[in-house]
Design a protein around this motif. Sequence first.
Motif, PDB file in Angstrom:
ATOM      1  N   ASP A   1      21.967  10.240 -50.442  1.00  0.00           N
ATOM      2  CA  ASP A   1      21.585   9.152 -49.544  1.00  0.00           C
ATOM      3  C   ASP A   1      22.809   8.576 -48.830  1.00  0.00           C
ATOM      4  O   ASP A   1      22.756   8.294 -47.626  1.00  0.00           O
ATOM      5  N   ARG A   2      23.891   8.408 -49.555  1.00  0.00           N
ATOM      6  CA  ARG A   2      25.122   7.898 -48.955  1.00  0.00           C
ATOM      7  C   ARG A   2      25.658   8.874 -47.913  1.00  0.00           C
ATOM      8  O   ARG A   2      26.133   8.465 -46.847  1.00  0.00           O
ATOM      9  N   HIS A   3      25.579  10.178 -48.220  1.00  0.00           N
ATOM     10  CA  HIS A   3      26.083  11.178 -47.272  1.00  0.00           C
ATOM     11  C   HIS A   3      25.260  11.176 -45.986  1.00  0.00           C
ATOM     12  O   HIS A   3      25.817  11.123 -44.882  1.00  0.00           O
ATOM     13  N   LEU A   4      23.933  11.237 -46.131  1.00  0.00           N
ATOM     14  CA  LEU A   4      23.070  11.273 -44.956  1.00  0.00           C
ATOM     15  C   LEU A   4      23.138   9.971 -44.165  1.00  0.00           C
ATOM     16  O   LEU A   4      23.050   9.970 -42.936  1.00  0.00           O
ATOM     17  N   GLY A   5      23.303   8.861 -44.858  1.00  0.00           N
ATOM     18  CA  GLY A   5      23.353   7.558 -44.196  1.00  0.00           C
ATOM     19  C   GLY A   5      24.713   7.181 -43.659  1.00  0.00           C
ATOM     20  O   GLY A   5      24.870   6.110 -43.050  1.00  0.00           O
ATOM     21  N   GLY A   6      25.713   8.046 -43.881  1.00  0.00           N
ATOM     22  CA  GLY A   6      27.051   7.772 -43.366  1.00  0.00           C
ATOM     23  C   GLY A   6      27.734   6.592 -44.022  1.00  0.00           C
ATOM     24  O   GLY A   6      28.592   5.941 -43.410  1.00  0.00           O
ATOM     25  N   LYS A   7      27.382   6.311 -45.269  1.00  0.00           N
ATOM     26  CA  LYS A   7      27.953   5.142 -45.937  1.00  0.00           C
ATOM     27  C   LYS A   7      29.441   5.315 -46.256  1.00  0.00           C
ATOM     28  O   LYS A   7      30.136   4.330 -46.500  1.00  0.00           O
ATOM     29  N   ASP A  56      12.093   5.106 -58.556  1.00  0.00           N
ATOM     30  CA  ASP A  56      12.174   4.264 -57.364  1.00  0.00           C
ATOM     31  C   ASP A  56      12.782   5.035 -56.199  1.00  0.00           C
ATOM     32  O   ASP A  56      13.732   4.581 -55.541  1.00  0.00           O
ATOM     33  N   THR A  57      12.224   6.200 -55.907  1.00  0.00           N
ATOM     34  CA  THR A  57      12.805   7.043 -54.861  1.00  0.00           C
ATOM     35  C   THR A  57      12.573   6.498 -53.454  1.00  0.00           C
ATOM     36  O   THR A  57      13.240   6.933 -52.507  1.00  0.00           O
ATOM     37  N   ASP A  58      11.658   5.535 -53.303  1.00  0.00           N
ATOM     38  CA  ASP A  58      11.466   4.927 -51.984  1.00  0.00           C
ATOM     39  C   ASP A  58      12.720   4.208 -51.507  1.00  0.00           C
ATOM     40  O   ASP A  58      12.898   3.983 -50.302  1.00  0.00           O
ATOM     41  N   SER A  59      13.583   3.840 -52.433  1.00  0.00           N
ATOM     42  CA  SER A  59      14.799   3.111 -52.068  1.00  0.00           C
ATOM     43  C   SER A  59      15.838   4.004 -51.395  1.00  0.00           C
ATOM     44  O   SER A  59      16.780   3.509 -50.775  1.00  0.00           O
ATOM     45  N   TYR A  60      15.654   5.320 -51.495  1.00  0.00           N
ATOM     46  CA  TYR A  60      16.603   6.247 -50.862  1.00  0.00           C
ATOM     47  C   TYR A  60      16.073   6.605 -49.472  1.00  0.00           C
ATOM     48  O   TYR A  60      15.556   7.693 -49.229  1.00  0.00           O
ATOM     49  N   ALA A  99      13.788  10.166 -45.147  1.00  0.00           N
ATOM     50  CA  ALA A  99      13.684  10.519 -43.728  1.00  0.00           C
ATOM     51  C   ALA A  99      14.126  11.963 -43.507  1.00  0.00           C
ATOM     52  O   ALA A  99      13.538  12.685 -42.688  1.00  0.00           O
ATOM     53  N   TRP A 100      15.135  12.384 -44.226  1.00  0.00           N
ATOM     54  CA  TRP A 100      15.640  13.769 -44.127  1.00  0.00           C
ATOM     55  C   TRP A 100      14.596  14.771 -44.625  1.00  0.00           C
ATOM     56  O   TRP A 100      14.369  15.799 -43.979  1.00  0.00           O
ATOM     57  N   VAL A 101      13.939  14.467 -45.744  1.00  0.00           N
ATOM     58  CA  VAL A 101      12.891  15.351 -46.258  1.00  0.00           C
ATOM     59  C   VAL A 101      11.754  15.466 -45.252  1.00  0.00           C
ATOM     60  O   VAL A 101      11.266  16.572 -44.964  1.00  0.00           O
ATOM     61  N   ASP A 102      11.327  14.337 -44.681  1.00  0.00           N
ATOM     62  CA  ASP A 102      10.260  14.360 -43.680  1.00  0.00           C
ATOM     63  C   ASP A 102      10.672  15.203 -42.468  1.00  0.00           C
ATOM     64  O   ASP A 102       9.853  15.936 -41.893  1.00  0.00           O
ATOM     65  N   ARG A 103      11.929  15.094 -42.088  1.00  0.00           N
ATOM     66  CA  ARG A 103      12.436  15.857 -40.948  1.00  0.00           C
ATOM     67  C   ARG A 103      12.388  17.354 -41.239  1.00  0.00           C
ATOM     68  O   ARG A 103      12.018  18.162 -40.380  1.00  0.00           O
ATOM     69  N   LEU A 104      12.751  17.740 -42.436  1.00  0.00           N
ATOM     70  CA  LEU A 104      12.770  19.157 -42.803  1.00  0.00           C
ATOM     71  C   LEU A 104      11.365  19.727 -42.952  1.00  0.00           C
ATOM     72  O   LEU A 104      11.141  20.912 -42.701  1.00  0.00           O
ATOM     73  N   MET A 105      10.428  18.915 -43.383  1.00  0.00           N
ATOM     74  CA  MET A 105       9.065  19.396 -43.587  1.00  0.00           C
ATOM     75  C   MET A 105       8.296  19.547 -42.272  1.00  0.00           C
ATOM     76  O   MET A 105       7.207  20.116 -42.248  1.00  0.00           O
ATOM     77  N   ALA A 106       8.864  19.087 -41.168  1.00  0.00           N
ATOM     78  CA  ALA A 106       8.169  19.143 -39.890  1.00  0.00           C
ATOM     79  C   ALA A 106       8.064  20.547 -39.305  1.00  0.00           C
ATOM     80  O   ALA A 106       7.019  20.905 -38.766  1.00  0.00           O
ATOM     81  N   PRO A 107       9.136  21.389 -39.364  1.00  0.00           N
ATOM     82  CA  PRO A 107       9.023  22.729 -38.763  1.00  0.00           C
ATOM     83  C   PRO A 107       7.900  23.538 -39.378  1.00  0.00           C
ATOM     84  O   PRO A 107       7.620  23.448 -40.575  1.00  0.00           O
TER      85      PRO A 107
END
Length: 313
Positions: A239-245, A286-290, A295-303
């Motif tokens: 989450d930190r990596h994808l969010g640029g933290k 509590d995975t909703d907190s990530y 958002a990344w998983v949803d993006r990957l599942m779109a194709p």
Amino acid sequence: LAHRFLSSAVRLLEVAPKRQLIFNTAIVRRFTSSDDMADAQEIPTLPEGYKVPEVWAPKDMGGPFGGLNRPTAGSRTDDALPKGEHALQLYSLATPNGQKVTILLEELGVEYDAWIIKILQASQFSKGFVGANPNSKIPAMLDYNPEDKSADAKAASGEPIRVFESGSILMYLAEKYGKFIPTNTRAKTECMNWLMWQMSTAPIIGGGFGHFYKYAPVKIEYAIDRFSMETKRILDVLDRHLGGKDDGVVKDYIVNGEYTIADMAIMPWIRCVTNPEGYNAAKFLDTDSYTHVNAWVDRLMAPKAVAPGVKGD
């Protein structure tokens, strides 16, 4: 033992005074108790009264995998692997490790034959499968048309190249077809960094958290707490990596905004944590907190190609 340990440490410090030696005082205290740890507090056991034997011996541990695994390798049956009409033959199952490969194959749009390896029926211990992967773990792949066939005597005689371990298969296919792996040295190295990260964290999520949270025949608080903490740490790293933290750069994909085999490798294991067909632990962890991970998983599942790859169709 304590006196020998301390004497050796002192001699080491004397003969190498210029070296920066890190001396763990906690270890010294551990080995210099009044009676060499004889008075240490007794550790509770599960089951109560269990004592660690001097030599471990196998036994049926219960659960869906308890009677299946053994401490030895090799084949248990003489069954051969089936073979279809295409050059690529995949032997797998729609587990997270299996999904990685089918996602890539579907994204590549190449022809292949897929054969189900029924691990709960010990199909992975057949002579044919062990020949493809001596570790008896899915997925495994055979390529009957390698790129350097003319220079490969075995390939010229019809012997396929075997590829086992999901990360190895991803790298092999990405390099064979020149897709989903960066060519730039920096980006390719970052892709490999995250691919190896996934390979190293999968046992924590699967063999650790997933096993003790869902599959173990007994619920052990310490084991569940230990691997829940580690799994949440892994999710936070992602989450930190994808969010640029850490670097200030929000990312659509793992490697510099480029869709690669790193995304394909990591995503199935993250979905397994939350998926009802997997560990079904979204609320528990509590995975909703990530938010960036979700958002990344949803993006990957779109194709379109990812869906059949995840299902193993």
